[in-house]
Design a protein around this motif. Sequence first.
Motif, mmCIF file in Angstrom:
data_model
loop_
_atom_site.group_PDB
_atom_site.id
_atom_site.type_symbol
_atom_site.label_atom_id
_atom_site.label_comp_id
_atom_site.label_asym_id
_atom_site.label_seq_id
_atom_site.Cartn_x
_atom_site.Cartn_y
_atom_site.Cartn_z
ATOM 1 N N ALA A 44 0.833 -1.215 0.000
ATOM 2 C CA ALA A 44 0.000 0.000 0.000
ATOM 3 C C ALA A 44 0.863 1.259 0.000
ATOM 4 N N VAL A 45 1.912 1.288 0.844
ATOM 5 C CA VAL A 45 2.806 2.460 0.885
ATOM 6 C C VAL A 45 3.568 2.588 -0.420
ATOM 7 N N GLY A 46 4.031 1.454 -0.956
ATOM 8 C CA GLY A 46 4.752 1.476 -2.229
ATOM 9 C C GLY A 46 3.894 2.002 -3.352
ATOM 10 N N ARG A 47 2.608 1.627 -3.342
ATOM 11 C CA ARG A 47 1.685 2.127 -4.371
ATOM 12 C C ARG A 47 1.529 3.648 -4.252
ATOM 13 N N ARG A 48 1.410 4.152 -3.018
ATOM 14 C CA ARG A 48 1.258 5.593 -2.824
ATOM 15 C C ARG A 48 2.521 6.345 -3.220
ATOM 16 N N LEU A 49 3.685 5.775 -2.887
ATOM 17 C CA LEU A 49 4.955 6.439 -3.234
ATOM 18 C C LEU A 49 5.165 6.459 -4.746
ATOM 19 N N LEU A 50 4.857 5.329 -5.411
ATOM 20 C CA LEU A 50 5.034 5.287 -6.864
ATOM 21 C C LEU A 50 4.017 6.192 -7.553
ATOM 22 N N THR A 51 2.774 6.209 -7.058
ATOM 23 C CA THR A 51 1.749 7.099 -7.626
ATOM 24 C C THR A 51 2.192 8.550 -7.509
ATOM 25 N N ARG A 52 2.730 8.903 -6.325
ATOM 26 C CA ARG A 52 3.217 10.273 -6.116
ATOM 27 C C ARG A 52 4.327 10.621 -7.108
ATOM 28 N N GLY A 57 10.846 5.202 -5.321
ATOM 29 C CA GLY A 57 9.728 5.444 -6.223
ATOM 30 C C GLY A 57 10.103 6.319 -7.411
ATOM 31 N N TYR A 58 10.859 7.381 -7.153
ATOM 32 C CA TYR A 58 11.216 8.303 -8.237
ATOM 33 C C TYR A 58 12.081 7.601 -9.283
ATOM 34 N N VAL A 105 13.279 7.763 3.060
ATOM 35 C CA VAL A 105 13.031 6.346 2.779
ATOM 36 C C VAL A 105 14.282 5.548 3.118
ATOM 37 N N GLN A 106 14.163 4.667 4.114
ATOM 38 C CA GLN A 106 15.304 3.895 4.586
ATOM 39 C C GLN A 106 15.077 2.419 4.281
ATOM 40 N N VAL A 107 16.107 1.742 3.812
ATOM 41 C CA VAL A 107 15.993 0.360 3.371
ATOM 42 C C VAL A 107 15.465 -0.526 4.502
ATOM 43 N N LEU A 157 19.247 15.022 2.760
ATOM 44 C CA LEU A 157 19.080 15.826 1.551
ATOM 45 C C LEU A 157 20.173 15.554 0.525
ATOM 46 N N GLU A 158 21.246 14.896 0.981
ATOM 47 C CA GLU A 158 22.286 14.524 0.027
ATOM 48 C C GLU A 158 21.813 13.405 -0.895
ATOM 49 N N ASN A 159 20.722 12.729 -0.525
ATOM 50 C CA ASN A 159 20.090 11.716 -1.385
ATOM 51 C C ASN A 159 18.679 12.202 -1.726
ATOM 52 N N PRO A 160 18.555 13.216 -2.594
ATOM 53 C CA PRO A 160 17.252 13.838 -2.825
ATOM 54 C C PRO A 160 16.184 12.859 -3.304
ATOM 55 N N GLU A 161 16.611 11.762 -3.976
ATOM 56 C CA GLU A 161 15.601 10.812 -4.454
ATOM 57 C C GLU A 161 14.949 10.054 -3.304
ATOM 58 N N ARG A 162 15.608 10.014 -2.125
ATOM 59 C CA ARG A 162 15.039 9.355 -0.952
ATOM 60 C C ARG A 162 14.353 10.340 0.004
ATOM 61 N N TYR A 163 14.406 11.600 -0.305
ATOM 62 C CA TYR A 163 13.811 12.649 0.529
ATOM 63 C C TYR A 163 12.380 12.899 0.049
ATOM 64 N N ILE A 164 11.414 12.912 0.963
ATOM 65 C CA ILE A 164 10.004 13.054 0.581
ATOM 66 C C ILE A 164 9.368 14.204 1.343
ATOM 67 N N ARG A 165 8.664 15.052 0.617
ATOM 68 C CA ARG A 165 7.866 16.087 1.273
ATOM 69 C C ARG A 165 6.675 15.406 1.946
ATOM 70 N N MET A 166 6.466 15.713 3.223
ATOM 71 C CA MET A 166 5.427 15.039 3.995
ATOM 72 C C MET A 166 4.459 16.049 4.591
#
Length: 704
Positions: free
Chosen positions: A485-493, A536-537, A586-588, A606-615
């Motif tokens: 469910a979380v993966g679906r929301r992250l990929l949709t985003r 997701g990105y 997003v942490q493994v 923030l050094e890994n912007p692809e893992r940083y999510i606006r919440m």
Amino acid sequence: MYRIEDLAVTLSQYLPYEQVSTIKRAYYYAEQAHDGQRRKSGEPYVIHPLAVAQILADLRMDCDGLTAALLHDVIEDTGISREALTEQFGESVASLVDGVSKLTHLEFNNQVEKQAHNFQKMAMAMAEDIRVILVKLADRLHNMRTLDSMPAHKKRRIAKETLDIYAPIANRLGMYNFRVDLESLAFDAYYPMRSRMLQRAIHKRYGQRAQDKETLEQYIHGELAADYIEASISVREKHIYSIYQKMQKKRRSLGEIMDVLGVRIVTDKSDNCYRILGIVHSLFKPVEGRFKDYIAVPKSNGYQSLHTTVVANGLPMEVQIRTTEMEMVASNGIAAHWAYKASNPQANVSFSHDRAMKWAQGLIEIQQKAGNAVDFVDNVKNDLFPGEVYVFTPKGEIVELPTGATPVDFAYGVHTEIGNNCISCRINRRLAPLSTQLESGQTVEIITAKNAQPNVAWLSFAITGKARTNIRHYLKDKQTENAIAVGRRLLTRSLNAFKTNIDDLVDEQINQVLEFYQLSSLDELLESIGKGRHVGYLVARQLFPNFNEEELITPTSFKLNGSEGMLVSYAKCCSPIPGDPIAGYVQVDKGIVIHHLNCPNIQDHLENPERYIRMSWGKEIEEDLNISLIVSFHNERGAVSKIASSIGDTDYQVSNIVIIERGRISRLRLNITVSSRIGLADVMRRIKSVRCVDKVIRETIIAK
């Protein structure tokens, strides 16, 4: 030296000629198969399976069991296949041999994993046919008797495995004689110095009293004969490993162990057992609190006897009183099923056999829900504890559980669904925590709710294999469901930035990405995104490799709605609560970790912007979260009590108060659970209203 002729003589006492001939044929088949092979001691290898068969023949094992005992190493150590055994001796024998055989054709990462897989296979075979474990126990017993020819490091490993697994299994199946032999041999091999010292101490204290023991036997026998009760009486010493365990567990000296000396009285009828108990208590002073009636309430392995401890000639002594049938079950456990049937076909000793089969078949459920072989073995070990408690259902039915069991173990012991839907319990009609350790004689009632589910905290106090396996299985399934469910929301985003969504993806795109990440389905991909293994990105970028970067739009924020379960956690460094500005990382294998937007640690992310999510917080979010407040106050009498009582009449839970600085102006740390910034403001306002309080601030990395 063992000989097939001697085995045949033993077998002819209880098996027909045709079956003895089959067993002899199996011996010659094994002799030919093992031709040229020798044991570490130098003797021909076939002596080992012959010895195993002799051990089982003394227990009156049936024809197929003895045939399998003679052939039990043929599949493992020779070139003969299971199919060949089936053709020669039938499917039943081949199945037994295969169950005992080790997994020789698989590669394992380490010795622990190898042993776990071997035990798992054997346990599953045992659940189908209990004779598998009898052959294995006899095999282990002969190996322990001939352990001296092995190198020192192998002796210790085999002895440890025997103490951890095989002796407890023998105990679980009620096979007292096997357990004693296995434990004594393994103790001597694993702790040789301790074994010798303890043996000397026992001999010094009790060994010179042979005459006293004989006099005691005659005295009791005479008193029973005066009441016209026929019984056999034996005075003995408890076996050495059992004494050692009691000394270790209870931290007592040898002189403080109450049942080093024991008297066993065996009679013909169960009502005579209670008459004998009365006579024993009239002859010797009983020790208070040391009487147990295992005839009325048998142990889970079928053991039945009366136990009492008395003082005789100044020494404490345990007295066991039982019938001849109970004695056979107590000595041989499940093996008594065959022994008694061989000598008395009309006898009914299926009690221990049925219980053992029920336990063995329960292993199948544990195995099906265990994550791997090592988890399976750990869970089974929890079910091998020798101590037991007996509690009652509200309808008066008895449920047996290991010592230390809790209402959660009880709930799963009754039924898996009752365990999964458990929310609270009553012990003796009073509400009690689910973590309460149960005691014998209590009545336990489980309160359930339809939508309830297991809590991860239960794993800290549930001890039975069935409970722990079901909890882990449920949580694993729930975590997978939440991750998808979380993966679906992250990929949709992320796909929103590419002006599309998951439903618009074509099979060709999905299959291409699945092949790239070596995954088998879209759900597996979504689960992997939800657990942080893939971003997701980056997955969205892989789906649209030719998309123009300039056309990308800023993704919307990820709203927390409280349904993410274990896939969302809150950083302890800044302790965000609903209403705080937040960001996610997003942490493994941990999913999304929520930080306060101003937390210095988020700068590293923030050094890994692809893992940083606006919440952002969803409107329906209702999370109870822990925060710390630092309260500065004038040090006057009763100040801390006034601060605590200022919020004592609210719904906020105070988990801890610690004074961190003393002086004219003192400081304390107050840990409290709140669900929003509004709740936090209310708490801080109440504390500030206390006259002696100078300042209240929220303790976070930001405040520091």
